[in-house]
Write a protein that holds these residues in place. Structure first.
Motif, mmCIF file in Angstrom:
data_model
loop_
_atom_site.group_PDB
_atom_site.id
_atom_site.type_symbol
_atom_site.label_atom_id
_atom_site.label_comp_id
_atom_site.label_asym_id
_atom_site.label_seq_id
_atom_site.Cartn_x
_atom_site.Cartn_y
_atom_site.Cartn_z
ATOM 1 N N TYR A 1 0.955 -1.341 -0.119
ATOM 2 C CA TYR A 1 0.049 -0.008 0.130
ATOM 3 C C TYR A 1 0.749 1.301 -0.027
ATOM 4 N N ARG B 1 -6.385 4.485 7.311
ATOM 5 C CA ARG B 1 -7.743 4.062 7.026
ATOM 6 C C ARG B 1 -7.843 3.044 5.985
ATOM 7 N N TYR B 2 -6.733 2.506 5.475
ATOM 8 C CA TYR B 2 -6.875 1.287 4.540
ATOM 9 C C TYR B 2 -6.798 0.193 5.659
ATOM 10 N N THR C 1 0.926 4.026 -2.755
ATOM 11 C CA THR C 1 0.453 5.349 -2.508
ATOM 12 C C THR C 1 1.521 6.493 -2.693
ATOM 13 N N SER D 1 -3.758 7.625 5.259
ATOM 14 C CA SER D 1 -4.239 6.814 4.328
ATOM 15 C C SER D 1 -3.885 5.359 4.698
ATOM 16 N N ASP E 1 -10.391 -0.261 7.079
ATOM 17 C CA ASP E 1 -11.262 -0.676 6.127
ATOM 18 C C ASP E 1 -11.313 -2.201 5.809
ATOM 19 N N THR E 2 -9.854 -2.726 5.623
ATOM 20 C CA THR E 2 -9.774 -4.135 5.470
ATOM 21 C C THR E 2 -9.961 -4.762 6.571
#
Length: 390
Positions: free
Chosen positions: A233, A366-367, A237, A363, A370-371
């Motif tokens: 990620y 957040r990732y 990113t 970020s 969310d996962t």
């Protein structure tokens, strides 16, 4: 009947107690998670703030080896050569190419800056004083027309101003020479760090797979999966951020090209390109060139040009402050407000590293949330598990 009522009330009390216990457990879990992440963030901040400068040659060497691993693998596979030999050749070519350009540019910049700083007082006497004298003459005529008695006071203020300005220019020249001497005195340590970086790049690039495999073997399966997620990620990113800032730089270049062309500045395209590249720097930015340019134009008496340059700078700054959080935030999945806050806090705490690192960190969190890898906050629309009992 009374026994039934007592039984129902006891069941309600028991359920209420169970809910309260669950709420307390979740609160404790929340506090523990917040403490855990606070410790990790504090340790990461201290490591970046104080540890990164000490380990910078090895960190940069590792990053370069990481990006060189793909061409090394490709060439060694195509030529069927030893990976170590290909790694040595690739690293040598990389540093040789970069070294030539950086060396030539550094010599040119140092010689130009040194010559300018050395001759700064003489340049000021040759060009600055006549310009200021012309401005004072105009001011003197205006004062004579208004009130001739103020002329003596104006002469005194002018003499004091010129003396202070000459002292400032002399101090600036001496300070600049001291700065250049300080940079020159730090060259031996810089050379040592450069040698360490080159050597570490050679060794890491030659045995990258072995070193990476050894490090991964020290992790548990869950930690390894999380680490792979984070690495993929963050790399993705970073590429997205680079693309975003290239887009911002392109927009700034177009704005500058149009603006400078409209106000009829010669070589507008080349000047716009140089300022757009300079605009990537977080502290200086467009104002590092546009504001001094406008001031010099005003001092030389080109007041319309100075005003146009200031207006152009204000327009570009407003547009950039609007589009930068939106472009960067949309690319990395953050709200523009969060992106703006993280960029500002990052610059204040860690400079350029924080400018790019803080939005990427938010970020990443957040990732991972969310996962389902970590649980920091509820997403919008997520059903509450706790209900208000009262």
């Amino acid at each position: 009947m009374s026994c039934a009522i007592i039984g129902v009330s006891s069941i309600k009390r028991r359920k209420r107690c169970e809910r309260e216990i669950k709420i307390m457990e979740k609160r404790k879990e929340f506090i523990i998670n917040c403490t855990y992440f606070a410790i990790i963030l504090s340790a990461s901040f201290l490591l970046i703030k104080f540890g990164l400068p000490l380990l910078a040659p090895f960190v940069i060497g590792f990053i370069l080896a990481y990006f060189l691993k793909w061409p090394i693998r490709f060439v060694s596979r195509k030529l069927k050569c030893s990976r170590k030999i290909v790694a040595i050749v690739m690293v040598f070519l990389f540093y040789g190419t970069i070294g030539v350009f950086v060396g030539i540019a550094s010599v040119k910049v140092f010689s130009t800056v040194g010559m300018f700083v050395t001759n700064l007082p003489q340049v000021f006497r040759s060009y600055g004083e006549p310009i200021l004298a012309g401005i004072f003459t105009r001011l003197e005529h205006a004062v004579i027309q208004m009130d001739p008695t103020l002329l003596e006071g104006l002469d005194y203020v002018w003499d004091q101003f010129m003396q202070s300005l000459l002292q400032l220019v002399s101090k600036l020249s001496v300070s600049s020479m001291e700065l250049i001497s300080g940079i020159a005195s730090s060259l031996p340590m810089l050379f040592i760090k450069l040698v360490l970086m080159i050597i570490s790049t050679f060794f890491i690039a030659a045995d990258y797979d072995k070193l990476a495999g050894f490090c991964m073997a020290q992790m548990s399966k869950r930690v390894r999966n999380v680490f792979i997620q984070i690495k993929q990620y963050v790399v993705g990113t970073l590429l997205v951020c680079i693309r975003s800032y290239l887009l911002i730089m392109s927009i700034t270049f177009v704005e500058l090209s149009l603006g400078l062309t409209v106000i009829r500045v010669e070589n507008a395209i080349l000047i716009a390109l140089g300022i757009a590249i300079f605009d990537i720097l977080p502290v200086l930015g467009t104002g590092g060139i546009m504001i001094p340019w406008a001031v010099i134009a005003a001092v030389l008496g080109y007041y319309p040009l100075a005003l146009k340059l200031l207006v152009l700078y204000v327009v570009i700054t407003i547009i950039r402050n609007i589009i930068e959080p939106k472009i960067v935030g949309s690319q990395i999945g953050l709200h523009p407000v969060l992106t703006l806050v993280s960029m500002f806090a990052g610059v204040q705490l860690l400079g350029v590293v924080g400018l790019f690192g803080f939005p990427i960190l938010l970020s990443l969190l957040r990732y991972l949330n969310d996962t389902g890898t970590i649980h920091l906050y509820r997403r919008v629309g997520e059903k509450k598990e706790e209900e208000n009992e009262y």
